[in-house]
Design an enzyme around this catalytic site. Structure first.
Site, PDB file in Angstrom:
ATOM      1  N   SER A   1      50.053  60.289  36.256  1.00  0.00           N
ATOM      2  CA  SER A   1      49.294  59.040  36.270  1.00  0.00           C
ATOM      3  C   SER A   1      48.701  58.723  37.636  1.00  0.00           C
ATOM      4  O   SER A   1      47.942  57.770  37.773  1.00  0.00           O
ATOM      5  CB  SER A   1      50.172  57.883  35.795  1.00  0.00           C
ATOM      6  OG  SER A   1      51.157  57.603  36.757  1.00  0.00           O
TER       7      SER A   1
ATOM      8  N   LYS B   1      52.929  48.429  35.692  1.00  0.00           N
ATOM      9  CA  LYS B   1      52.246  48.857  36.909  1.00  0.00           C
ATOM     10  C   LYS B   1      51.366  47.734  37.450  1.00  0.00           C
ATOM     11  O   LYS B   1      51.348  47.445  38.653  1.00  0.00           O
ATOM     12  CB  LYS B   1      51.409  50.104  36.622  1.00  0.00           C
ATOM     13  CG  LYS B   1      52.280  51.350  36.491  1.00  0.00           C
ATOM     14  CD  LYS B   1      51.467  52.563  36.067  1.00  0.00           C
ATOM     15  CE  LYS B   1      52.336  53.815  36.050  1.00  0.00           C
ATOM     16  NZ  LYS B   1      51.649  54.946  35.445  1.00  0.00           N
TER      17      LYS B   1
END
Lengths: 827, 278
Positions: free
Chosen positions: A660, A703
């Site tokens: 990611s 996140k």
């Protein structure tokens, strides 16, 4: 691509409405859960329920079920409820009893009887034996028996007396006496009342002595013959007495046994058993006679209370006593709890056992129904798994001690007759266990043919929201909680979407939902309200988070106090805010991580420092290789890449993995190459493919929230935000404070589809598309990158040339560049 | 009709048989009860010794095998038996702090026993005899001594009865009262009931007898009941003993009351000890 073609570094700010999909309480159609009826039907699991239906209905061998899913799904609860509500078991259920095997005592017989007959037979046998203990001695007290027994005794006695009297008389006839010696008999010539004295005997003439000796020899011979006959007479007498005893007892016994038999008509197994009981009692009538007590109490035997034990009935499975449920769950599937066991009792320092000490296992209890087991517990209890498979394969359960089974015990013990099995085993476990068993155990696929795979989430729709609300209401009723308002239920539904990490899905994990309901009820109680409101649900969620967020807070503090360096303002070349996600126990949270890139002259490789020190996982390494490939395909199609780039997660001291951070890493690298500063007010997450498309990642909500927390701690400036893959937009279910900040314009979420979009946003410079001549527009970010690469390549070629002209001078420094340039020239 | 029955010396006939052990056990119990001296009497049968001295002497063992019977082995065997029995008596008597003696006599067994009982208050003998599976034949010695003794004799039976009921033939005569008192003396308190068998004699005043018995029971803290005998013959007595599962039978009377044949029949048919009180 349209935006890129337009040449604008277009921002793609995600609308506030997309950050959190609200559940409208008014759409649910009720005020409080009190208005809703219970509905325990399983929602969102149509496929699993179909599989359950099929597995339960299939009557063939091997169609046992394995229910897969994660622990939060309450699989055990769902399966047990489903099987219980479904009604009948799969086969008729029987009582199972063990009784003594009179032909082979070490192999107890198993009797299969209709429900409740087992306990009735046990009582009937106990009453029969108690009755016989008085009835048989009473029969032996009868005048008939006594007279007959006395006659036999008298006859035997008379027989003996007659034989000895005859001998005595014959001895008398010849002037001899019969004398008892310590161990037998002797004959001797008499004189007067006693035996002749030896000195008198010596005075007799020889003829007389000869006569005496001859007579004595005959008498002694006769005595021998008489004594030889005694054992035979004794035996005959004993046998006659036994016959009489049998005749006397048979009448009493038959009457009593027939009474028992009449209570159990049309049951051949009991009929057969009673016949063997009758035979055994007749063979052991002495057991029913009063026992003589020893004279010396210290030498007395212990009272033999066990002599009637063999007529007892051990009801192994009593359907009447069970809760009539055909679904049996064994919480501790140890070998003995599954298969049953043979217990022992200490008797004068020895261990002994008999068929009454056979205890049932879960397989016996569940026979005729369903046995639900936790797969992990079965596998972690030694020998249980193998025993379960053996029983299912054989279609019968045989009780063996582990010692017997492993051949460690060779002493005589019980070998109970095996009991046929007619049941379904339902194993419940994680998917990993299912797949591992499937792969490594050849018996597994044959014995557990039906996989019941439960969904972890379901589609979020108006209908499903209503179903979910119904489930919440049912749980509220079952858990006896305060009623939940529609707003509270709506908040629970929104949380279910957050649990699924998807605005368009709802988590089907009912266990954590039930916990949330309990805790919300607690907070409502703390405020002394009659009803649970959305604020109580939120309070419960905040409290859950707070109980677990110690590590998260320490990490945030470290950034705040600038122990861990994260910039949220300004611009830096080759430095970017990536986003990592952490899972500690139940808590999942995100945190920004500084990624830096450096570039130097080299042979076209990207050095992943994490991998070099063995702190990077395989997925991360793959992502870095994809970045390398993407770089090559974008900027090195015509000329070799003559630089070496290094990437590192700063202040990272543990393993990292996942892809990611690909977008962040590549943007940092391009920034370093093009000397383009990156906005530190932004963080980015997203993975890349070789074509430069931004792919979705996991943990997007955490996140974003992680970076938001850092920005808020350091001060929200208004320009801060997070770049996420566009494909992740539908997963957004962000915290209320994040949504409010976006609403207020102090924070932003950007969705990007391509590397170029990310580059533009992060550098503020248009990325630029290739024109027909294969060149990027002047001033674009890509052009600056391409130009820098071309400069590096030229420098490499120049160094290579210099190295050739002045061998040995700068050879080492230029060798890599020479190699790279050489390859370029050849191509 | 209370009479103090004194039992100061109990003679028990001992030999190497099991019956003798039964007799010793019974004698020890009685000695503890009466605090009497116990005398173990072992008689070396002179007939055996004479037989052993004959040159052709052989015995046929119970296993129907013949073997030579010689004087030396008989003497040895008798000495060993005596030593063993003395030890047995000592082991049985000393734990109870009883006075005891062991006496060895040689001669005719019956005569020696009858001689010994003259100095005793009670003679205990085992019901020796051949033992078959069910029937125990009374030995000639037991029968003869029981019939001819002038003092009280207990013939111990090897089969132990579980019941505690004691049967006593009781006609209300002084002899009968003596038998009752002897039985009460020998029997520990609280052991079952006494059943008194009254013979069918017209001269007995049963009402008075019952009143006297009640008084006696109260004095002795015993429970007793009276049962009418239909006949005094052995067969009837035996059937009563069997019906009551009695643990013993007590008889009283002169020697002439019990001829050898009657005693033999009685002992042969009963499976319990018999006390002849004289």
């Amino acid at each position: 691509m349209d935006r890129a073609q337009n040449g604008t570094s277009e921002r793609r700010a995600v609308a506030v409405s997309e950050l959190y999909r609200v559940c409208d309480p008014t759409s649910l159609g009720f005020e409080t859960t009190r208005e809703l009826d219970d509905d325990r039907s399983v929602i969102g699991q149509a496929r699993a329920i179909e599989a359950l239906e099929f597995g339960v209905g299939m009557r063939h061998e091997g169609y046992n079920l394995f229910v897969l899913g994660s622990s939060g799904l309450d699989l055990l609860g769902v399966v047990r409820r489903y099987l219980t509500e479904r009604g009948d078991g799969r086969a008729p259920r029987y009582d199972w009893c063990y009784v003594h095997n009179f032909k082979a005592p070490h192999q107890p017989r198993a009797l299969s009887l209709p429900p409740s007959v087992g306990s009735r037979l046990k009582k009937a046998m106990a009453a029969l034996i108690e009755e016989l203990q008085t009835a048989i001695p009473a029969a032996f007290e009868s005048d008939d028996y006594r007279t007959q027994a006395q006659e036999i005794e008298d006859e035997f006695s008379e027989q003996q007396r007659k034989a000895f009297t005859e001998l005595q008389e014959r001895a008398d006839e010849h002037g001899m006496g019969l004398i008892r010696t310590p161990v037998g008999f002797a004959f001797a010539p008499k004189k007067g009342e006693g035996v002749i004295r030896p000195e008198d005997y010596e005075k007799l003439d020889d003829d007389e002595k000869e006569r005496i000796e001859a007579v004595l020899a005959v008498l002694q011979k006769d005595m021998e013959e008489t004594l030889r006959k005694l054992p035979r007479w004794r035996k005959e007498s004993r046998q006659r007495l036994k016959r009489i005893e049998r005749e006397v007892a048979t009448l009493t016994l038959e009457t009593l046994i027939d009474e028992v038999r009449q209570n159990f008509p049309e049951l051949p197994a009991i009929d057969d058993y009673l016949t063997s009981v009758k035979g055994d009692i007749l063979d052991n009538l002495d057991d029913f006679k009063p026992q003589e007590q020893a004279q010396n109490p210290f030498l007395a035997k212990a009272p033999d209370n066990d002599r009637f034990k063999r007529y007892e009935v051990n009801v192994l499975v009593d359907q009447a006593a069970s809760d009539s449920s055909h679904v049996f769950y064994e919480d501790h599937p140890a070998y003995v709890n599954l298969i049953g066991r043979i217990e022992h009792v200490a008797h004068f320092g020895n261990l002994k056992t008999d068929f009454t000490l056979i205890k049932p296992g879960a397989l016996h209890r569940a026979n005729g129904g369903f046995l639900v087991l936790d797969a992990r517990k079965v596998l972690t209890n030694g020998f249980s798994w193998e025993a379960l498979k053996r029983a299912l394969t054989a279609g019968a359960v045989r009780i063996e001690s582990l010692g017997q089974q492993l051949g460690l015990v060779s002493t005589v013990t019980l070998e109970p007759e095996e009991i046929p099995l007619e049941l379904k085993v339902v194993l419940v476990g994680d998917r990993m266990i299912y797949y591992l068993l499937h792969q490594h155990d050849p018996d597994f696929a044959r014995l557990f043919k039906v996989a019941v795979d439960f969904e972890e989430e379901m589609e979020r729709s108006r209908e499903n929201d209503a179903l979910f609300a119904r489930l919440v209401a049912t749980l509220v009723h079952e858990l006896e909680l305060r009623p939940f308002s529609a707003a509270a239920v709506a908040r629970v539904i929104e949380h279910a979407a957050r649990m699924a990490a998807d605005a368009e899905r709802l988590s089907t994990h009912t266990l954590p939902i039930a916990d949330l309901l309990r805790e919300a009820d607690y907070w409502a109680g703390a405020q002394a309200t009659e009803q649970v409101e959305a604020s109580h649900v939120q309070r419960a969620l905040d409290a859950q988070h707070r109980r677990l967020d110690r590590v998260q807070r320490r990490m945030l503090e470290a950034i705040e106090r600038e122990t861990v360096f994260i910039d949220t303002t300004g611009e830096r070349v080759g430095q970017i805010n990536g986003l990592a996600v952490f899972q500690l126990g139940e808590l999942m949270f995100g945190r920004p991580s500084r990624i830096t890139a450096t570039v130097r002259l080299g042979k076209g490789e990207v050095v992943d420092i994490e991998r070099e020190v063995d702190l990077g996982g395989a997925l991360h390494s793959k992502a870095v290789l994809i970045i390398s490939s993407l770089l090559g395909s974008r900027y090195g199609r015509e000329t070799p890449l003559s630089f070496t780039a290094s990437l590192v997660f700063e202040q990272s001291y543990g393993r990292i993995d996942g892809d990611s951070a690909s977008v962040a890493e590549l943007v940092a690298l391009l920034s370093a190459l093009a000397d383009l500063p990156i906005r530190q007010s932004l963080a980015v997450t997203g993975s890349l493919n070789q074509r430069g498309d931004v792919q979705p990642i996991g943990g997007v909500n955490e996140k974003i929230e992680g970076f938001f927390d850092v920005c808020r701690a350091k001060g929200l400036s208004g320009g801060q935000g997070v770049l996420i893959p566009e494909a992740n937009t539908k997963h957004l279910m962000l915290r209320r404070d994040v949504v409010e900040a976006v609403e207020a314009g102090t924070f932003a979420i950007y969705a990007v589809r391509s590397l170029d979009q990310a580059l533009e946003l992060l550098t503020g410079v248009p990325a630029g598309d290739l024109d027909a001549e294969g060149r990027y527009p002047a001033g674009s970010a890509n052009r600056r990158v391409a130009d820098r690469i071309a400069t590096l390549t030229r420098r490499a070629i120049e160094l290579a040339r210099l190295a050739k002209e002045k061998p040995g001078d700068g050879e080492d420094a230029a060798s890599d560049a020479t190699e790279a340039a050489g390859e370029g020239e050849r191509r | 009709m209370r009479e103090d029955v004194l039992i100061r010396r109990i003679v028990v006939a001992l030999d190497a048989s099991r019956h003798s052990s039964d007799a010793l056990r019974a004698a020890i119990d009685l000695a503890r009860q009466t605090n009497a001296e116990i005398v173990g009497l072992f008689i070396e049968d002179e007939n055996l010794l004479r037989l052993a001295g004959l040159p052709f002497a052989r015995e046929v063992m119970s296993s129907a095998v013949q073997r030579k019977f010689d004087a030396a082995s008989v003497e040895r065997s008798l000495r060993a038996s005596a030593a063993h029995l003395a030890r047995e008596l000592q082991r049985a008597a000393e734990p109870h702090h009883l006075r005891w003696r062991f006496v060895v006599a040689r001669g005719n067994v019956d005569e020696q026993l009858l001689e010994a009982e003259k100095d005793a208050d009670l003679l205990v003998i085992g019901q020796a005899g051949r033992r078959s599976h069910h029937v125990i034949e009374p030995g000639d010695t037991a029968v003869r001594v029981a019939a001819q003794a002038t003092k009280t004799v207990l013939v111990q039976h090897p089969v132990l009865q579980r019941n505690q009921t004691l049967l006593i033939v009781f006609d209300g005569s002084p002899r009968a009262w003596r038998a009752l008192n002897t039985a009460a003396k020998l029997r520990p308190r609280g052991r079952g009931e006494l059943v008194l068998l009254t013979p069918p004699q017209e001269e007995i005043d049963r009402t008075q007898l019952d009143a006297e018995l009640q008084l006696w029971c109260d004095e002795n803290q015993l429970s007793a009941r009276r049962v009418q005998l239909l006949d005094l013959d052995v067969k009837h007595l035996v059937s009563l003993v069997r019906r009551h599962h009695a643990c013993g039978l007590v008889l009283s009377g002169e020697r002439s009351d019990y001829p050898e044949s009657a005693v033999r029949e009685l002992l042969r048919q009963l499976s319990c000890p018999v006390l002849f009180v004289r």
